[in-house]
Write an enzyme that holds these catalytic residues in place. Structure first.
Site, PDB file in Angstrom:
ATOM      1  N   HIS A   1       0.835  -1.216   0.000  1.00 27.76           N
ATOM      2  CA  HIS A   1       0.000   0.000   0.000  1.00 27.76           C
ATOM      3  C   HIS A   1       0.867   1.263   0.000  1.00 27.76           C
ATOM      4  CE1 HIS A   1      -3.287  -2.747   1.253  1.00 27.76           C
ATOM      5  NE2 HIS A   1      -2.340  -3.272   2.011  1.00 27.76           N
TER       6      HIS A   1
ATOM      7  N   SER B   1      15.346  21.103 -16.750  1.00 32.34           N
ATOM      8  CA  SER B   1      14.158  21.918 -16.997  1.00 32.34           C
ATOM      9  C   SER B   1      14.584  23.167 -17.754  1.00 32.34           C
ATOM     10  CB  SER B   1      13.523  22.297 -15.657  1.00 32.34           C
ATOM     11  OG  SER B   1      12.760  23.487 -15.792  1.00 32.34           O
TER      12      SER B   1
ATOM     13  N   LYS C   1      16.401  21.651 -11.543  1.00 29.50           N
ATOM     14  CA  LYS C   1      15.714  20.373 -11.777  1.00 29.50           C
ATOM     15  C   LYS C   1      16.599  19.302 -12.413  1.00 29.50           C
ATOM     16  CE  LYS C   1      12.179  19.419 -10.962  1.00 29.50           C
ATOM     17  NZ  LYS C   1      10.959  19.486 -11.768  1.00 29.50           N
TER      18      LYS C   1
ATOM     19  N   GLU D   1       9.558   8.150 -16.686  1.00 26.78           N
ATOM     20  CA  GLU D   1       8.188   8.638 -16.898  1.00 26.78           C
ATOM     21  C   GLU D   1       7.653   8.202 -18.254  1.00 26.78           C
ATOM     22  OE1 GLU D   1       7.682  12.900 -15.197  1.00 26.78           O
ATOM     23  OE2 GLU D   1       9.790  12.600 -15.667  1.00 26.78           O
TER      24      GLU D   1
END
Ligand code: ARG
Length: 464
Positions: free
Chosen positions: A156, A277, A283, A290
């Protein structure tokens, strides 16, 4: 000129018809297989005496030449070449003269395209299998070098019990091992030649489908000509296999996204496998992970799209079946790119084992070990669970260390406190297939043996 123009008036096909129906821009990917299938067909025609040996030799020489032109990229396609089969036949006819007009004897593009696509899929699934072996080797290597490093295992997404980092990485490796096995199953089932089924019903000519099947290296020939030209189960199965590989890459990718956050801090991506970024100078983003996650959606779409295409089709061939190719090509491309990128990411990522250990040594992750300690002393598990759960609740409410409560508890005491010491819990996972050092060492050996078997089954692991 299309292959069927004599049936129609002189004005020729409408530009819109060709624009909408041609498949050449993508099915040229089948060109080498189309030439291979045509070679076998010519040899088959010669073997049963429908084409003379002289004509067969002329045709085979022309096919060789077409193969060379295709490989060199010099075969000039024409606007009327509807598909790769038309283009190859047209060029063969240009080169072979009248003999060229015998190439399509007893054959339809319906059995031809099914043959090409099976040859193609059979080869490409092996390529994917070998790429996956490479990814498993990376996971195995990183697992071996992870040694005794451990982190929290989650259920979980809540900290549950500590597990060895090697155990966690190997969980992904086993999933990829099943994927390879599945690809091989699919390959075995698709290893059937449709050549000789004709448009749908076979032929009045004495063709020999067994002969051409053997020539093409297929294990079997079709049993039913209608099925041979209309069956795309093998494409659906391949798309499922590829979609599931995509799902496995996605789950792994999701963990890399989580682990590389400041919140988790378990992993630092290599600079060469991270992106920046355009606006935020600080970043460092896990874009590969992803995209592996995102593209799984597209891979699932390729599968469901084909199933929807197939579901309403009456026997036998329908032009709808032309829609089988783009999803398959796309899925193969996405998986090759994804496996390579994720393998590179995993090979170069740094594990922050200190952070992992801190997270795994949180005081509650050994709670079940306390309960099991009580079980060994004779207490029924449900009771033991209650005792420890009560202590955890107390510790949280009264903001006292669990160890203090364990020490002063009459059924537990100082000996039980030892179980809460940092690093102890993971070593107590001793059962076969479990997450501790002893079973994991065995697991790594078993995986290595499994991988070696699989490489043998794949006939080597040379990546393309
Ligand atoms: N391009 C077609 C396909 O991929 C080839 C078969 C065409 N057959 C036909 N009867 N029009 O399915």
């Amino acid at each position: 000129m299309t292959l069927w123009q004599e049936r129609f008036g002189a004005e020729g096909p409408a530009a819109e018809l060709l624009a909408y129906t041609v498949s050449l821009p993508y099915d040229q990917r089948l060109a080498a297989d189309d030439v291979e299938g045509s070679r076998a067909h010519v040899r088959g025609l010669a073997a049963v005496g429908i084409v003379s040996h002289d004509d067969a030799n002329i045709l085979l020489a022309a096919l060789d030449r077409v193969g060379e032109e295709l490989a060199a990229g010099t075969l000039a396609f024409k606007p009327e070449d509807e598909d790769v089969h038309t283009a190859v036949e047209r060029r063969v006819t240009e080169l072979a003269g009248r003999a060229g007009a015998r190439l399509h004897t007893g054959r339809s593009r319906n059995d031809q395209v099914a043959t090409d696509l099976r040859l193609f899929t059979k080869r490409e699934l092996l390529v994917v299998g070998r790429r996956l072996i490479g990814l498993q080797r990376v996971l195995l290597g990183r697992s071996k070098e992870a040694g005794d490093a451990y982190l929290p295992g989650y259920t979980h997404l809540q900290r549950a019990q500590p597990v060895l980092l090697a155990h966690h990485l190997m969980a992904h490796a086993w999933a990829f091992a099943r994927d390879v096995d599945r690809l091989m199953d699919t390959r075995r089932r698709l290893d059937v030649s449709p050549l000789g089924a004709g448009a749908l019903a076979g032929s009045s000519l004495p063709l020999d489908p067994d002969f051409v099947a053997a020539e093409l290296g297929f294990a079997h020939r079709f049993e039913n000509s209608l099925d041979a030209v209309s069956d795309r189960d093998f494409v659906a199965e391949a798309l499922f296999d590829l979609a599931l590989i995509g799902v496995h890459l996605s789950r792994l990718g999701e963990e890399m996204v989580l682990w590389s956050t400041e919140e988790f801090g378990f992993a630092t991506l290599a600079d060469s496998y991270a992106t920046g970024s355009s606006m935020l100078p600080q970043k460092k983003n896990p874009d590969i992970a992803e995209l592996a996650r995102g593209r799984s959606g597209r891979l699932i779409g390729n599968l469901t799209g084909l199933l929807a295409t197939l579901k309403g089709l009456p026997l036998a061939y329908n032009r709808d079946l032309q829609e089988d190719k783009e999803p398959l090509f796309d899925a193969l491309d996405q998986i090759s790119g994804g496996v390579a990128a994720i393998a590179g990411l995993l090979a170069t990522v740094t594990w922050n084992t200190e952070r992992m250990r801190e997270a795994a040594d949180s005081q509650y992750v050994a709670a079940v070990d306390l309960a099991e300690w009580l079980v060994v002393k004779g207490m029924p598990f449900r009771e033991a669970h209650g005792v420890v759960a009560g202590l955890v609740r107390d510790a949280i409410q009264r903001r006292v260390p669990l160890a203090e409560l364990v020490e002063s508890h009459p059924a537990l005491g100082a000996e039980a406190v030892e179980l809460l010491s940092p690093g102890v819990a993971v070593t107590r996972r001793v059962t076969p297939g479990g997450a501790g050092p002893k079973p994991v060492a065995i697991q790594l050996k078993r995986f290595e043996a499994h991988l070696a078997d699989m490489v043998t089954r794949l006939g080597g692991d040379d990546e393309p």
